[in-house]
Structure formats: structure tokens, C-alpha cells
Design a protein around this motif. Structure first.
Motif, PDB file in Angstrom:
ATOM      1  N   TYR A  18       0.872  -1.166   0.000  1.00 17.33           N
ATOM      2  CA  TYR A  18       0.000   0.000   0.000  1.00 17.33           C
ATOM      3  C   TYR A  18       0.909   1.217   0.000  1.00 17.33           C
ATOM      4  CZ  TYR A  18      -3.801  -3.121   1.241  1.00 17.33           C
ATOM      5  OH  TYR A  18      -4.720  -4.129   1.233  1.00 17.33           O
ATOM      6  N   VAL A  19       0.805   2.048  -1.021  1.00 14.99           N
ATOM      7  CA  VAL A  19       1.613   3.266  -1.104  1.00 14.99           C
ATOM      8  C   VAL A  19       0.724   4.422  -0.664  1.00 14.99           C
ATOM      9  CG1 VAL A  19       2.944   4.783  -2.611  1.00 14.99           C
ATOM     10  CG2 VAL A  19       2.916   2.310  -3.036  1.00 14.99           C
ATOM     11  N   ILE A  25      -4.075   6.417   0.736  1.00 16.97           N
ATOM     12  CA  ILE A  25      -3.577   5.339  -0.107  1.00 16.97           C
ATOM     13  C   ILE A  25      -3.762   5.754  -1.560  1.00 16.97           C
ATOM     14  CG2 ILE A  25      -3.916   2.953  -0.849  1.00 16.97           C
ATOM     15  CD1 ILE A  25      -4.827   2.363   2.036  1.00 16.97           C
ATOM     16  N   ILE A  26      -2.665   5.734  -2.314  1.00 19.13           N
ATOM     17  CA  ILE A  26      -2.734   6.129  -3.714  1.00 19.13           C
ATOM     18  C   ILE A  26      -2.489   4.958  -4.664  1.00 19.13           C
ATOM     19  CG2 ILE A  26      -2.150   8.541  -3.316  1.00 19.13           C
ATOM     20  CD1 ILE A  26       0.744   7.717  -4.243  1.00 19.13           C
ATOM     21  N   LEU A  35       5.648  -3.176  -7.581  1.00 22.18           N
ATOM     22  CA  LEU A  35       7.062  -2.887  -7.807  1.00 22.18           C
ATOM     23  C   LEU A  35       7.459  -3.060  -9.270  1.00 22.18           C
ATOM     24  CD1 LEU A  35       8.636  -4.537  -4.640  1.00 22.18           C
ATOM     25  CD2 LEU A  35       8.282  -2.104  -5.085  1.00 22.18           C
ATOM     26  N   GLY A  36       6.847  -4.021  -9.961  1.00 16.39           N
ATOM     27  CA  GLY A  36       7.190  -4.284 -11.358  1.00 16.39           C
ATOM     28  C   GLY A  36       6.438  -3.430 -12.352  1.00 16.39           C
ATOM     29  N   ASN A  37       5.268  -2.942 -11.970  1.00 18.18           N
ATOM     30  CA  ASN A  37       4.438  -2.143 -12.865  1.00 18.18           C
ATOM     31  C   ASN A  37       3.748  -1.027 -12.079  1.00 18.18           C
ATOM     32  OD1 ASN A  37       3.016  -1.321 -15.169  1.00 18.18           O
ATOM     33  ND2 ASN A  37       1.312  -2.682 -14.692  1.00 18.18           N
ATOM     34  N   PRO A  38       4.520  -0.114 -11.489  1.00 18.42           N
ATOM     35  CA  PRO A  38       3.891   0.965 -10.728  1.00 18.42           C
ATOM     36  C   PRO A  38       3.082   1.866 -11.650  1.00 18.42           C
ATOM     37  CG  PRO A  38       6.216   1.419 -11.008  1.00 18.42           C
ATOM     38  CD  PRO A  38       5.977   0.042 -11.560  1.00 18.42           C
ATOM     39  N   TYR A  42       3.789   9.063  -8.175  1.00 14.63           N
ATOM     40  CA  TYR A  42       4.547   9.086  -6.920  1.00 14.63           C
ATOM     41  C   TYR A  42       5.236   7.737  -6.682  1.00 14.63           C
ATOM     42  CZ  TYR A  42       5.600   9.432  -1.938  1.00 14.63           C
ATOM     43  OH  TYR A  42       6.233   9.429  -0.721  1.00 14.63           O
ATOM     44  N   THR A  43       4.530   6.647  -6.933  1.00 16.05           N
ATOM     45  CA  THR A  43       5.124   5.317  -6.775  1.00 16.05           C
ATOM     46  C   THR A  43       6.301   5.156  -7.724  1.00 16.05           C
ATOM     47  OG1 THR A  43       2.915   4.462  -6.237  1.00 16.05           O
ATOM     48  CG2 THR A  43       4.630   2.844  -6.713  1.00 16.05           C
TER      49      THR A  43
END
Length: 112
Positions: A18-19, A25-26, A35-38, A42-43
Motif C-alpha cells: 500500500y503506497v 492510499i494512492i 514494484l514491477g508495474n507501478p 509518486y510510486t
């Protein structure tokens, strides 16, 4: 430096990520998917800031320039719009909700 190490190891210890940005939470989803396809700018900026210790494994996954904050967040719209390089008029007016769901991956961004 501790923060960057935490991001680089989170994929090994978490099933889901969760970012959050300014308490909201965005982006959320399975760790390997986020992580592989943000999706959220911001992520992407967070992940692009993580150093890769092995020079042979370094690649530029994302190149994102964050805008200098020219106007403060005024309490409405997307919390990230003052810094987002992709901000649109709607971003200043409405706060995006989590949408998507492809591969159980959600993002709060009007780009999607």
C-alpha cells in the motif's frame, strides 16, 4: 538511506503493498505487481530513487521528473497534483478514488 533500503527489500518480505501520500492510499496491489508495474507517478518516483548496488544490474526503469511545488495543496483535488508532472485540471478539482483492479492492482490517479 534507511528508507531506500526498506523500499528495495519490501518485495522480498511483503505479499501486498500500500503506497500512501499525505495520509491517503494512492496505490495498492500485490508486491510484485506494484514494484514491477507501478502506476501512480509518486510510486514511480519512489521506485526510481532506489539505488541498485550491482552496477551490472542497473537499468533505468522509470525516468520521472517531479515538478517543483509551485502552488501548495489547497485541500481539494489530488494531494499530489502540485508535484505531479502529469497533473491535469481535473486533478485540481477532484480527488481520485482507487480504481483499476487488474491483477488486484489499484491506483488513485486520473491517468487510469
Amino acid at each position: 538511506d534507511v528508507y531506500k533500503r526498506q523500499i528495495s527489500t519490501i518485495g522480498y518480505v511483503a505479499d501486498r503493498i500500500y503506497v500512501m501520500y499525505q495520509g491517503k492510499i494512492i496505490e495498492s496491489g500485490p508486491a510484485d505487481e506494484v514494484l514491477g508495474n507501478p502506476l501512480h507517478p509518486y510510486t514511480k518516483a519512489l521506485i526510481s530513487a532506489v539505488p541498485i548496488p550491482d552496477p551490472s544490474g542497473r537499468t533505468t526503469l522509470f525516468s520521472l521528473t517531479v515538478k517543483e511545488e509551485t502552488e501548495p495543496y489547497n485541500g481539494k483535488g489530488c494531494r499530489y497534483y502540485p508535484r505531479c508532472p502529469f497533473a491535469m485540471d481535473v486533478c485540481r478539482q477532484k480527488e481520485p478514488g482507487l480504481t483499476g483492479g487488474t491483477n488486484d492492482h489499484y491506483v488513485a490517479c486520473f491517468l487510469y
